[in-house]
Design an enzyme around this catalytic site. Structure first.
Site, PDB file in Angstrom:
ATOM      1  CG  HIS C  12     -44.060  65.277 -75.142  1.00 16.14           C
ATOM      2  ND1 HIS C  12     -43.192  65.813 -74.226  1.00 16.14           N
ATOM      3  CD2 HIS C  12     -44.956  66.239 -75.409  1.00 16.14           C
ATOM      4  CE1 HIS C  12     -43.554  67.050 -73.953  1.00 16.14           C
ATOM      5  NE2 HIS C  12     -44.604  67.342 -74.657  1.00 16.14           N
ATOM      6  N   GLY C 183     -36.921  75.313 -75.867  1.00 15.86           N
ATOM      7  CA  GLY C 183     -37.814  74.374 -76.539  1.00 15.86           C
ATOM      8  C   GLY C 183     -39.196  74.978 -76.741  1.00 15.86           C
ATOM      9  N   GLY C 307     -35.197  67.513 -76.271  1.00 15.56           N
ATOM     10  CA  GLY C 307     -35.816  67.659 -77.588  1.00 15.56           C
ATOM     11  C   GLY C 307     -35.094  68.614 -78.521  1.00 15.56           C
ATOM     12  CG  ASN C 311     -32.519  72.699 -84.616  1.00 22.87           C
ATOM     13  OD1 ASN C 311     -31.752  72.715 -85.574  1.00 22.87           O
ATOM     14  ND2 ASN C 311     -33.465  73.592 -84.453  1.00 22.87           N
ATOM     15  CG  ASP C 335     -40.192  64.013 -72.981  1.00 20.16           C
ATOM     16  OD1 ASP C 335     -39.087  64.594 -72.832  1.00 20.16           O
ATOM     17  OD2 ASP C 335     -41.262  64.476 -72.572  1.00 20.16           O
ATOM     18  NE  ARG C 423     -35.213  61.541 -88.224  1.00 15.60           N
ATOM     19  CZ  ARG C 423     -35.755  62.649 -87.758  1.00 15.60           C
ATOM     20  NH1 ARG C 423     -35.022  63.540 -87.148  1.00 15.60           N
ATOM     21  NH2 ARG C 423     -37.039  62.879 -87.917  1.00 15.60           N
ATOM     22  NE  ARG C 523     -32.773  64.201 -91.154  1.00 14.80           N
ATOM     23  CZ  ARG C 523     -34.096  64.166 -91.223  1.00 14.80           C
ATOM     24  NH1 ARG C 523     -34.807  65.117 -90.695  1.00 14.80           N
ATOM     25  NH2 ARG C 523     -34.711  63.180 -91.841  1.00 14.80           N
ATOM     26  CG  ASN C 553     -32.862  56.000 -94.338  1.00 11.75           C
ATOM     27  OD1 ASN C 553     -34.019  55.576 -94.300  1.00 11.75           O
ATOM     28  ND2 ASN C 553     -31.998  55.825 -93.350  1.00 11.75           N
TER      29      ASN C 553
END
Lengths: 54, 169, 610
Positions: C12, C183, C307, C311, C335, C423, C523, C553
């Protein structure tokens, strides 16, 4: 070229893996697949502009 | 940050984690080594592409000349013409076109290898994987553990394969 | 000195990371350099960068690759045997990639390193995929000892594992194996809902609050056999990933009321409800696994990676469930983080380097581990291209940028080291005023060119976070979802479920509508003066001007493009979108002053949608 030198190591690792996990069937299979890979690589390399050389 | 830790902390919970102190360096030279906006870099890249094409043409043409010498007149002359035209193209075409051709070449080689590998894999799949796979299934061996086990208390399992970080398995 | 280079690649997100004596020196994803989203090729440029950050010359002591190629190949072959005579398509497409690239990791990587001047003979190690994830979760965490839970699609065989980290060792005790994977289950629903596997999972999570969990019982009854300890097996007769190139099959479609949604097709109530249902089932499984991990290990703290640990809704629930006293999540949980984990695993477990930890601070350094461009090189670029800018002295910078934002401008923020992980945390970010009721739709449509249902995240001053959110601890990596405090919410507008998704999301439901999701969750990223003083100062300035210590942001990129890496990437993105001003290091560029952009125009046609 690096890969060519590595073929022996890779095969040894597969044999060691087969021994450690008792999956001997994987060895002949890998040899067969290796032959296919060799043919494929040869055809790739001889395609018009032997780009892998560079 | 005293106010933050008092605000976050509750009397019962342990002090929660805060990010590390001291934002670290990150050397400008290291960053600069990864950034190639300068026009001269583009010029260098272009001349490298040209050189690569010229070499390809040379190899092709040279191979053609050898074939011709060996008496393979047809194949030799085709390769010779192809090689010389690639060399001419390397000198004359805009670098942008050469780069595009360069990007397409691996795809071409890959396509060639696919054409060779696919039928071989097809034969192998049907002569090895299908019969042995069916045999194994008759023997009720399923390495993927695809059936449910209502009586099992858990599906967690101990790692059974030996795991040595020095080996690729 | 023990210096280890970690590499993840060929699946990935390729990445490289450099660790010196257990300290993370640099880490970066290859996509940021090559500008190919989720680039999986061997990370030539990322490793070049990491090597350039190495202090004081000297060689490498070890190279760590993040998984075991031979064991993974074994899984591919076993799967082919298990599904034959079906599955030739998957076999013929999968096996050549192994023969061509994946089995040759070691020689290819060595050749690449030799080209970068690394001498031959540096030993190369292969920690297992989940061992790498587990190491990336435990070693940088602030805990002396902790339980470790890793969850992802699949590594070699493991899809989930539970272990214990203590001192400079992580021991994995239990695992679930392929094809039974949380996943992959989540990705199957992602694909079925018409999103791309590997990047659309966030979208599915973002859609969940719009739906009701009407399909949850069907998922539990038909798709899996879940034990009380969170372990499960999937009913593979509903899935296509063993013998097909599809994630789900016709039987799956029949169970969930029709064929999958076409990519970019209209979103219907079914997709919203599916998203909500699979999110609920996922949370239940994660919580059950965490309870089991707590019982098995007796540890009071939990480290999370893989991964599925991205969440953040499930993470928030896990934290609030109070199963563990505290939870730390690796910000590069996918990954890419495997490169870092592999390097740390080799540094501690193979080279036996002791682990230093103070019980309070993590060692991710705010995840700011990538290239930092100096003012001189940015100025050289701006001058060479004759781009109008003005330099803002450090003392005035926060107030100047904050004034622009308060006046309604959308500002591209490019400063300091690039973030590692998915992020943007203020160094490669686009920021705006969260109080604006139109900010969300403007950002989605004019800046990011993406679906209008997607919410944005708030960055909040760490010391004000508790005043605004139901959050009692830092969330510096935007990995926790928390509810907005009641006093910032507006009165309930009644049942909104009859509304169209776009109308629904654009309803003003709080004093900071741009960062409030339909369920009044957000978030959250808490911004700390210690790790990102400049971004912190900007928030302070914005607060003193407006009384609001929050900013919207979002990552500095458009849809389908990796986050910008260099000043020239940032400038291009700035010019091709509706961003009003660009803070490029100490320099401020306004859109109105810029010369016309030669590549100008709509970029949507040039990028593959994610």
């Amino acid at each position: 070229m690096n890969r060519l030198a590595f073929v022996g190591t890779l095969l040894r690792e597969f044999v060691a893996f087969a021994r450690a996990n008792k999956v001997w069937w994987i060895v002949p299979l890998v040899v067969l697949l290796g032959l296919i890979a060799l043919l494929a690589a040869a055809s790739q390399a001889t395609s018009p502009y032997i780009y892998t050389l560079f | 940050m005293a106010s933050a830790s008092t605000r976050f902390g509750s009397p019962t919970a342990p002090a929660p984690a805060l990010p590390a102190l001291a934002p670290q360096g990150g050397r400008p030279e290291a960053a600069a080594a990864t950034w190639s906006w300068r026009p001269e870099v583009a010029v260098q890249a272009a001349s490298r592409t040209r050189l690569r094409f010229a070499l390809r043409g040379g190899v092709g043409g040279g191979g053609g000349a050898i074939l011709w010498q060996l008496g393979w007149l047809h194949a030799g002359s085709v390769a010779l013409v192809l090689g010389v035209s690639v060399m001419l193209a390397a000198a004359a075409l805009p670098a942008r076109w050469l780069r595009r051709a360069d990007d397409a070449l691996p795809g071409l080689g890959r396509a060639a290898s696919h054409v060779v590998a696919w039928p071989l894999l097809f034969v192998m799949f049907w002569s090895v994987f299908v019969p042995f796979g069916l045999l194994l299934r008759r023997g009720r061996r399923d390495p993927l553990c695809r059936s449910f086990d209502a009586t099992a208390p858990t599906y967690w399992q101990r790692p059974t394969r030996p795991s040595d970080p020095t080996r690729p398995f | 000195m023990a210096r280890v280079l970690g590499i993840s690649a060929l699946y990935h997100d390729a990445a490289a990371a450099l660790v010196e004596d257990g300290v993370i020196v640099a880490a970066a994803q290859e996509e940021r350099f090559t500008r190919t989203k989720h680039d999986a090729a061997l990370p030539r440029q990322a490793l070049r960068y990491c090597l350039a950050e190495a202090a004081g010359g000297g060689g490498l002591d070890a190279i760590a690759f993040y998984d075991k190629p031979i064991l993974k190949f074994h899984r591919i072959l076993e799967t082919a045997f298990a599904v034959a005579p079906r599955g030739f398509g998957a076999f013929a497409r999968g096996v050549p990639t192994w023969l061509r690239d994946k089995l040759w990791v070691e020689p290819d990587l060595r050749a690449m390193l030799a080209a970068e001047g690394v001498p031959a003979g540096v030993p190369m190690y292969f920690p297992a995929h989940h061992a790498s994830h587990a190491a990336s979760a435990f070693y940088p965490s602030p805990f002396e000892r902790a339980a470790v839970l890793t969850l992802d699609g699949v590594g070699e065989w493991a899809t989930a594992s539970i272990g214990v980290g203590e001192g400079n060792r992580v021991t994995l005790r239990e695992q679930l194996e392929f094809p039974h994977s949380l996943g992959l289950l989540y990705s199957a629903f992602t694909a079925f809902a018409g999103f791309r596997v590997g990047s659309g999972e966030y979208k599915l999570m973002g859609l969940a609050p719009y739906g009701t969990p009407t399909y949850a019982a069907r998922i539990r009854d038909h798709l899996l056999d879940l034990k009380p300890d969170g372990s499960f097996r999937l009913n593979l007769s509903y899935f296509g990933y063993l013998d097909d190139q599809q994630m789900t099959n016709a039987r799956f479609a029949a169970l969930f009321d029709g064929p999958p949604r076409a990519p970019e097709g209209p979103l219907t109530r079914r997709e919203l409800d599916l998203a909500c249902s699979i999110q609920q089932v996922t949370e239940d499984i994660v919580l059950a696994m965490a309870r089991h991990a707590r019982a098995e290990t007796g540890m009071r703290h939990l480290c999370l990676a893989g991964g599925v640990a991205l969440n953040c809704v499930a993470n928030g629930k896990l934290l609030r469930a109070g199963i563990f006293d505290d939870v730390w999540i690796q910000p590069a949980a996918g990954d890419a983080g495997g490169a870092l984990g592999a390097a740390l695993a080799v540094c501690h477990e193979v080279l036996n380097h002791p682990r230093a930890v103070d019980g309070r601070t993590d060692s991710m350094q705010g995840a700011l581990l990538g290239p930092a461009f100096g003012a001189d090189s940015i100025r050289a670029y701006l001058d060479a291209n004759a781009l109008p800018y003005h330099e803002v002295p450090d003392a005035e910078w926060p107030a100047t940028v904050a004034r622009l934002i308060a006046a309604g401008a959308i500002v591209g923020l490019f400063q300091g080291r690039m973030e590692f992980g998915p992020r943007a945390l203020g160094n490669r970010s686009i920021v705006g005023d969260p109080r604006s009721p139109t900010m969300q739709s403007v950002l989605n449509q004019k800046i990011k060119f993406r679906e209008s249902f997607r919410p944005f995240a708030p960055a909040v001053l760490a010391e004000r976070a508790a005043d605004w959110f139901d959050l009692d601890r830092p969330s510096p990596y935007m990995l926790l979802v928390a509810q907005l405090g009641a006093r910032h919410c507006l009165a309930d507008a009644g049942d909104e479920r009859s509304l169209d998704v776009v109308q629904w999301v654009n309803r003003v439901r709080s004093t900071v509508p741009a960062v409030t999701h339909v369920d009044r969750s957000a978030r959250v990223q808490t911004v700390h003066a210690e790790t990102n003083p400049r971004f912190h100062a900007l928030l302070r300035a914005f607060e003193s001007q407006t009384g609001c210590p929050l900013l919207v942001n979002t990552s500095f990129n458009v849809r389908g493009e990796p986050i910008v890496g260099t000043p020239s990437d940032a400038y291009r993105c700035f010019m091709c979108t509706g961003i009003d001003a660009l803070a490029l290091g100490p320099f401020l560029l306004t859109k109105a002053a810029q010369p016309p952009w030669v590549e100008a125009g709509d970029r949507r046609g040039t990028l593959a949608l994610d």
